[in-house]
Design a protein around this motif. Structure first.
Motif, PDB file in Angstrom:
ATOM      1  N   PRO A 105      23.710   8.527  30.227  1.00  0.00           N
ATOM      2  CA  PRO A 105      22.238   8.176  31.067  1.00  0.00           C
ATOM      3  C   PRO A 105      22.379   7.484  32.213  1.00  0.00           C
ATOM      4  CG  PRO A 105      22.075   7.208  29.055  1.00  0.00           C
ATOM      5  CD  PRO A 105      23.351   8.057  28.893  1.00  0.00           C
ATOM      6  N   GLY A 106      21.762   7.663  33.416  1.00  0.00           N
ATOM      7  CA  GLY A 106      21.997   6.844  34.569  1.00  0.00           C
ATOM      8  C   GLY A 106      23.165   6.968  35.322  1.00  0.00           C
ATOM      9  N   ALA A 107      24.187   7.605  34.751  1.00  0.00           N
ATOM     10  CA  ALA A 107      25.516   7.471  35.530  1.00  0.00           C
ATOM     11  C   ALA A 107      25.749   8.802  36.584  1.00  0.00           C
ATOM     12  CB  ALA A 107      26.793   7.691  34.403  1.00  0.00           C
ATOM     13  N   THR A 147      30.884   1.274  31.055  1.00  0.00           N
ATOM     14  CA  THR A 147      31.295   2.312  32.064  1.00  0.00           C
ATOM     15  C   THR A 147      32.882   2.378  31.767  1.00  0.00           C
ATOM     16  OG1 THR A 147      31.758   0.239  33.785  1.00  0.00           O
ATOM     17  CG2 THR A 147      29.692   1.708  33.765  1.00  0.00           C
ATOM     18  N   MET A 148      33.699   1.567  31.071  1.00  0.00           N
ATOM     19  CA  MET A 148      35.015   1.963  30.972  1.00  0.00           C
ATOM     20  C   MET A 148      35.225   3.176  30.198  1.00  0.00           C
ATOM     21  SD  MET A 148      36.697  -0.612  32.656  1.00  0.00           S
ATOM     22  CE  MET A 148      38.373  -0.443  31.821  1.00  0.00           C
ATOM     23  N   MET A 149      34.036   3.575  29.408  1.00  0.00           N
ATOM     24  CA  MET A 149      34.022   4.790  28.842  1.00  0.00           C
ATOM     25  C   MET A 149      33.725   6.176  29.705  1.00  0.00           C
ATOM     26  SD  MET A 149      32.608   3.447  25.276  1.00  0.00           S
ATOM     27  CE  MET A 149      33.284   2.372  24.357  1.00  0.00           C
ATOM     28  N   HIS A 150      33.631   5.895  30.974  1.00  0.00           N
ATOM     29  CA  HIS A 150      33.086   6.920  31.826  1.00  0.00           C
ATOM     30  C   HIS A 150      34.310   7.530  32.302  1.00  0.00           C
ATOM     31  CE1 HIS A 150      28.621   5.575  32.845  1.00  0.00           C
ATOM     32  NE2 HIS A 150      29.043   5.340  31.471  1.00  0.00           N
ATOM     33  N   TRP A 151      34.249   8.973  32.241  1.00  0.00           N
ATOM     34  CA  TRP A 151      35.521   9.729  32.811  1.00  0.00           C
ATOM     35  C   TRP A 151      34.929  10.807  33.714  1.00  0.00           C
ATOM     36  CZ3 TRP A 151      40.492   8.209  31.646  1.00  0.00           C
ATOM     37  CH2 TRP A 151      40.383   7.428  30.443  1.00  0.00           C
TER      38      TRP A 151
END
Length: 295
Positions: A105-107, A147-151
């Motif tokens: 959410p929000g990314a 955010t380190m889990m965002h790919w």
């Protein structure tokens, strides 16, 4: 889940680090790397519907065929959470290799979280936000979502035909002085192989496959040895052979166009004869890599 289409190849880029998920040369571990022009940075998508009716994303290396998997082992020093490895797909169900793509959410619209289905839904994460020299990849608990889990999922356009094999290399053998001194040890492994028929079918039970011992990593030399084995019963040219890795009984076929991993594990190889209908039958497992990607 729409970012992952069955049979396509993708790159996975860390949103924060800007580096790509990369299969290491040991054939067992993964890390972050800047460049993406390598088969080791490419991942084949295997969509799978479980007996629970839920659809999962499985990702297997375009270089080695093995599947991205989470473990219960603590990650090495300086990494958060638990280890991520490459594993064979030997049994079904195999929760360690099952992932779900979730939009955070929000990314950014093209960002995804890759959530593991086992043990509290841990998430794939990059490491080294502050200590930039750290390039490890791990899975961490949902309480620690960052955010380190965002790919970012980047599709790889398909091409016609397979990439060429890397140039022939000289494997070091056990008698070489450098091996005895501890440098570049030769990997001795068992190659289990079977030839598919003209329709692309082959026996799944490994007990009826052939076996040979192979020293070193050269994919050129391996193809020559397999050609010689088949030539005992039939006239076969090296160019006629398409070698495909089967990473476990349920693993999809992956064309072998890179030198073998450093570690001497058993390799399962299905041989498909070029020019037979079997190539078309297996085409959905043989989706190809653009020529810009170097083995």
């Amino acid at each position: 889940m729409d970012q992952f289409q069955d049979g396509q190849h993708v790159w996975l880029r860390s949103r924060v680090r800007g580096k790509y998920l990369y299969a290491r040369g040991d054939g067992e571990s993964v890390r972050l790397r800047e460049g993406r022009a390598s088969l080791k940075a490419a991942w084949a998508v295997h969509r799978h519907v479980g007996i629970d009716g839920v659809e999962y994303v499985l990702l297997h290396s375009a270089a080695y065929g093995r599947y991205l998997a989470a473990t219960d082992d603590r990650a090495p020093l300086h990494l958060c959470g638990y280890r991520v490895v490459l594993q064979n797909y030997d049994q079904d169900p195999m929760e360690a290799i099952r992932w779900q793509a979730v939009n955070p959410p929000g990314a950014a619209e093209d960002d995804v979280l890759l959530r593991q289905v086992r043990h509290g839904h841990r998430y794939l994460r990059a490491n080294g936000k502050i200590q930039r020299w750290i390039r490890g990849v791990s899975v961490d608990d949902p309480q620690n979502i960052t955010t380190m889990m965002h790919w970012v999922v980047e599709p790889i356009p398909a091409m016609q035909g397979l990439p060429p094999l890397p140039p022939p290399t000289r494997d070091r053998h056990p008698g070489d002085l450098s091996v005895w001194l501890g440098f570049s040890p030769a990997s001795i492994r068992t190659i289990r192989y079977v030839r598919a028929d003209d329709d692309g079918d082959y026996p799944e039970l490994e007990e009826v496959w052939y076996a040979l011992h192979f020293t070193g990593r050269s994919v050129h030399r391996l193809r020559g040895l397999l050609r010689d084995e088949l030539a005992k019963d039939d006239h076969v040219a090296a160019a006629d052979l398409i070698m495909c890795v089967r990473a476990g009984r349920h693993g999809r076929l992956t064309p072998l166009v890179v030198n073998l991993p450093h570690h001497g594990d058993t390799f399962q190889i299905v041989l498909i004869m070029n020019g037979t209908p079997g190539v078309q039958t297996a085409s959905r497992f043989l989706s190809c890599i653009p020529p810009c990607l170097q083995p």
